[in-house]
Design a protein around this motif. Structure first.
Motif, PDB file in Angstrom:
ATOM      1  N   PRO A  22       0.828  -1.346   0.057  1.00  0.00           N
ATOM      2  CA  PRO A  22       0.062  -0.058   0.079  1.00  0.00           C
ATOM      3  C   PRO A  22       1.059   1.293   0.167  1.00  0.00           C
ATOM      4  O   PRO A  22       1.837   1.182   0.731  1.00  0.00           O
ATOM      5  N   SER A  23       0.570   2.069  -0.644  1.00  0.00           N
ATOM      6  CA  SER A  23       1.382   3.596  -0.866  1.00  0.00           C
ATOM      7  C   SER A  23       0.265   4.589  -0.451  1.00  0.00           C
ATOM      8  O   SER A  23      -0.675   4.499   0.003  1.00  0.00           O
ATOM      9  N   PRO A  26      -4.147   6.946  -3.466  1.00  0.00           N
ATOM     10  CA  PRO A  26      -5.583   6.598  -3.036  1.00  0.00           C
ATOM     11  C   PRO A  26      -6.027   5.633  -4.025  1.00  0.00           C
ATOM     12  O   PRO A  26      -6.289   5.709  -5.229  1.00  0.00           O
ATOM     13  N   LEU A  32      -8.447  -2.362  -3.885  1.00  0.00           N
ATOM     14  CA  LEU A  32      -8.099  -2.880  -2.954  1.00  0.00           C
ATOM     15  C   LEU A  32      -8.589  -4.257  -2.765  1.00  0.00           C
ATOM     16  O   LEU A  32      -7.871  -5.308  -2.444  1.00  0.00           O
ATOM     17  N   PRO A  77      -2.651  -4.471   5.801  1.00  0.00           N
ATOM     18  CA  PRO A  77      -2.430  -3.078   5.638  1.00  0.00           C
ATOM     19  C   PRO A  77      -3.583  -2.718   4.555  1.00  0.00           C
ATOM     20  O   PRO A  77      -4.423  -1.801   4.493  1.00  0.00           O
ATOM     21  N   PHE A  78      -3.739  -3.679   3.611  1.00  0.00           N
ATOM     22  CA  PHE A  78      -4.886  -3.683   2.754  1.00  0.00           C
ATOM     23  C   PHE A  78      -6.145  -3.660   3.112  1.00  0.00           C
ATOM     24  O   PHE A  78      -7.098  -2.741   2.710  1.00  0.00           O
ATOM     25  N   GLN A  80      -6.939  -2.940   6.043  1.00  0.00           N
ATOM     26  CA  GLN A  80      -7.298  -1.849   7.203  1.00  0.00           C
ATOM     27  C   GLN A  80      -7.548  -0.647   6.361  1.00  0.00           C
ATOM     28  O   GLN A  80      -8.346   0.173   6.689  1.00  0.00           O
ATOM     29  N   ARG A  81      -6.967  -0.265   4.943  1.00  0.00           N
ATOM     30  CA  ARG A  81      -7.115   0.650   4.033  1.00  0.00           C
ATOM     31  C   ARG A  81      -8.600   0.629   3.553  1.00  0.00           C
ATOM     32  O   ARG A  81      -9.162   1.879   3.420  1.00  0.00           O
ATOM     33  N   LEU A  82      -8.853  -0.419   3.355  1.00  0.00           N
ATOM     34  CA  LEU A  82     -10.335  -0.820   2.550  1.00  0.00           C
ATOM     35  C   LEU A  82     -11.444  -0.206   3.671  1.00  0.00           C
ATOM     36  O   LEU A  82     -12.237   0.278   3.282  1.00  0.00           O
ATOM     37  N   ALA A  84     -10.974   1.816   6.147  1.00  0.00           N
ATOM     38  CA  ALA A  84     -10.986   3.247   6.261  1.00  0.00           C
ATOM     39  C   ALA A  84     -11.567   3.917   4.923  1.00  0.00           C
ATOM     40  O   ALA A  84     -12.259   4.873   5.094  1.00  0.00           O
ATOM     41  N   LEU A  85     -11.380   3.308   3.716  1.00  0.00           N
ATOM     42  CA  LEU A  85     -11.973   3.915   2.778  1.00  0.00           C
ATOM     43  C   LEU A  85     -13.265   3.936   2.845  1.00  0.00           C
ATOM     44  O   LEU A  85     -14.081   5.036   2.415  1.00  0.00           O
ATOM     45  N   GLU A  88     -14.920   6.305   5.117  1.00  0.00           N
ATOM     46  CA  GLU A  88     -14.922   7.670   4.685  1.00  0.00           C
ATOM     47  C   GLU A  88     -15.831   7.823   3.687  1.00  0.00           C
ATOM     48  O   GLU A  88     -16.509   8.994   3.549  1.00  0.00           O
TER      49      GLU A  88
END
Length: 95
Positions: A22-23, A26, A32, A77-78, A80-82, A84-85, A88
């Motif tokens: 993950p970078s 966005p 993801l 991490p992916f 968690q990012r999903l 969070a997205l 949002e």
């Protein structure tokens, strides 16, 4: 560890580590999800390969456990990012 066991362990580590990290970019929820599917499919394939190998049961168990830990660490991490997205997007929808 036997040569074949070392080879299996190295291939497993390299394959899981070869997934994108993950970078700051966005990513879309679908991107993801696609990454998570790729990670899960690679994990399942390696588990099947290890299970079918001629390695001893104890060594297989340890390699499968190592693979499980690597899989979990890589997908976290992916995931968690999903989450969070999604949060949002939900917050924007509630506004």
């Amino acid at each position: 560890m036997t040569d074949s066991a070392a080879l299996c362990a190295n291939e497993t580590s390299e394959e899981l580590q070869g997934q994108p990290e993950p970078s700051g970019l966005p990513l879309t929820p679908q991107a993801l999800i696609d990454v998570l599917i790729d990670i899960d499919l690679a994990y399942e394939r390696k588990c099947k390969e290890l299970s079918k190998s001629n390695l001893g049961a104890t060594l297989q168990y340890h390699l499968l456990e190592k693979l499980r830990v690597q899989h979990s660490e890589q997908r976290e991490p992916f995931a968690q990012r999903l989450i969070a997205l999604q949060d949002e997007l939900k917050a924007k929808g509630d506004s």
